[in-house]
Design a protein around this motif. Sequence first.
Motif, short mmCIF file in Angstrom:
data_model
loop_
_atom_site.label_atom_id
_atom_site.label_comp_id
_atom_site.label_asym_id
_atom_site.label_seq_id
_atom_site.Cartn_x
_atom_site.Cartn_y
_atom_site.Cartn_z
N SER A 1 0.89 -1.31 0.07
CA SER A 1 0.10 -0.13 0.02
C SER A 1 0.80 1.13 0.08
CB SER A 1 -0.91 0.06 1.16
OG SER A 1 -0.18 0.10 2.31
N TYR B 1 -2.50 -1.65 -3.85
CA TYR B 1 -3.62 -1.07 -3.48
C TYR B 1 -3.54 0.44 -3.46
CZ TYR B 1 -7.90 -0.32 -0.89
OH TYR B 1 -9.25 0.13 -0.48
N LYS C 1 -5.34 -4.63 -6.36
CA LYS C 1 -6.44 -4.79 -5.30
C LYS C 1 -7.44 -3.69 -5.42
CE LYS C 1 -7.27 -5.05 -0.46
NZ LYS C 1 -6.89 -4.76 1.27
#
Length: 781
Positions: free
Chosen positions: A517, A536, A567
């Motif tokens: 992330s 993500y 994602k």
Amino acid sequence: MRYIELLAPAGSMESLVMAVQNGANAVYLGGTKFSARAYATNFTEKELEEAVDYCHSYDVRVNITLNTLLKDNELEEAVSYASYLYKIGVDALIVQDPGLIYRLRTELPEFELHASTQMTVHNGEGALYYTEKGIRRIVLSRELSFEEIKEISVDLGVETEIFVHGALCISYSGQCLMSSILGGRSGNRGRCAQPCRLPYDLMDGRGTSRAKAYLMSPKDITAIDNMDEILDSGVYSLKIEGRMKRPEYVAATVQYFREEIEGYKSNKHKENLLKVFNREGLSDGYFHGRTGKDMMAFHYPKNTGVPIGKVHGDGSLQLDAPLKKGDGLRVGEKGLTVEGIRDGKDVKDSAAAGEQVRLIGRSKLPEGELYKTYDFELMDQLKRSHNGLYDKKIGLTAELTFAPGEEASLTVIYKDRTYQKSSKMVEKAQKAPLSKERVEDALKKSGEIPFVIETLHFTKFEEGFLPVKDLNEMRRLLLEDIVTYEVQNKKRTGGRQEKEAPFLEKRQEKLRLVGISTKDQLKAALDSDMKELVLYPFYRGERHLNFKDVADLLKNQEELGLKIYLKVSNILRKELHGVVSKVRDLKKHGAIEGIVTNNAGVLRALHKEFRIIGDYKMNLMNSYALHLYGEDLYMSMVSEELNRQELKDLKHKDRLITLVYGRQELMHSEYCPVGASLGGMTRETPCNEICMRDTFSLKDRMGEEFPVMTDVFCRSYIMNGKPKNLLDTTKDLQSLGFTSFRVDFTTESYEEALEILRAFKNEQALTLEAFNRGHYKRGVE
């Protein structure tokens, strides 16, 4: 006005009767098995059949909650139980588990299914996806606005149900693991311990408490004042939450919503609902697309009551509203029942607004605001909203022939079906013939039965004589015929059509997925030579990845030998189609190996273009769960709520991926505790985006801290305080038949990510200062 169903909770037989007698069109209740209110009274099989027959005698539908996630060893019993419910005439099942849905659609294809709000259906594509899978009705996520509800209900033609009154989960239903991970009591299995109703400190990045309150405890919602918007939204069913609430609550909510639906509007409705139950008031939830601290009960998580005055320092009560013997009161957290009222030397049972009085038996009460938590007079009225099972009557129109020398004949047409009964021969009157009025009196009686003849037409009448008891018997038998047909017509013969599940093509992949992330985590993954990356780009903040970072990496992935997975957020409402377009645009920069999500809307929109991998909140808990999705779902993370033995028992492990490291996402919410507490966010005021300038966490009573993350849609994520660490079990999981694994980074630094990836890559144990083992050893209730 179009038909709209009023659906009431029934946690007990008394509540069920209250619902029917006060005008509910349908009720929902749980049996003793697989209900998402495991701690409600619920119904035994005998009670359940009696309840179903009673409701059907009133033409009230019965929906049964089979809305928990099921393990492999429970699924067969659940399908057998559903078969029993089908035979006794239950109208519909409310379901969550994808494996159960697949089995029911295959083995009981005529049984109507409703997608529980636990399935997190929150956009039109998701609603269409599940209706195409055989779901008749979608219980929409509570977070949707009237505008979104209308788009799904009217524009897409989906039969929908919404919650219009009752408790509000602060997390999207079906997306909460907090009770499960922290205490082993799974909200997905009806055993939520309600950690959201506890106090928390909001901690900043320097370890300073910035706010302390019941930061995750929302007010109950009500749409009692929004009937015009509800009717315009096209929703089919209005659902009242409250299977754990008292019967008087059911009586009040059903009675007031019924009156509003029928056009009788009253300011007293909301006022009385507040008296029955509230947490610092009632809110309109998300219906108007707003959120913030206005919808929260920061100071008191239980029934607050309504303010009625003050307690002075000398213990006397200054009243702003009437008070009666039997009322329940609260001062601070101290509660009591009024046993009597003293006015000077006089003792009385009631006091009016403006009086200053004392309570008998209470020499000293703490000083402060006085709240009434139980209104004896109102509750007594609600209790008396019915005095028996059959107070409410369904009026019928009948025709009668009555003449000497013929049998008296009584005919009723009800719901296009004709019922007829005859008596013995009417005699010529020797003395006093029966008058029309006397005949009518006999035929318009009603006993312990839902029906009554309200209108009687004489197709033929000549004066004669027939014993009144014969008229009564004729009437009784005819009305009983109607009840018998209405009840028996709903029961079903036949049952399950047991079938083998189709073969699922095996997957050959042995994935080692790394969820990323932040930019630092991406650097650590590249430096560690990890090749299968799940990016993500939705978290908020400069340190996190964005779509440009993904596009840049896609341009270089071939040179780096990478396989890039994207994602996609589990919650996408109005943003869905924009995000889908962005995902499609990424393809021009390079190949995307697959999409990771549990968003059914994303699944429907993109499964023909990309391999879709279900995230762990797809809630796949049993071996049949994959069959519902078939080839739409290429692979999936397995549920985070299974222990080792339950994981071992699963089939199709070649299609399943296990999380061996990562902070599980405990909640995903439209509400943000940071913005509500510190960001100035109210219903009318936008957040000041303080989350972009600092990091925050929630600290519970035990000192555990849970990171709060936010995304580009201003939604919040409550993460587990300690990461799950099963890196030392990779070989054990392989011995169980699993071949694909994932680590997931959220808050980890570059150095932490490097260390974790080294262990992951080499299948080695990693000792962390603080971690948890998830449910690998313990499992959930």
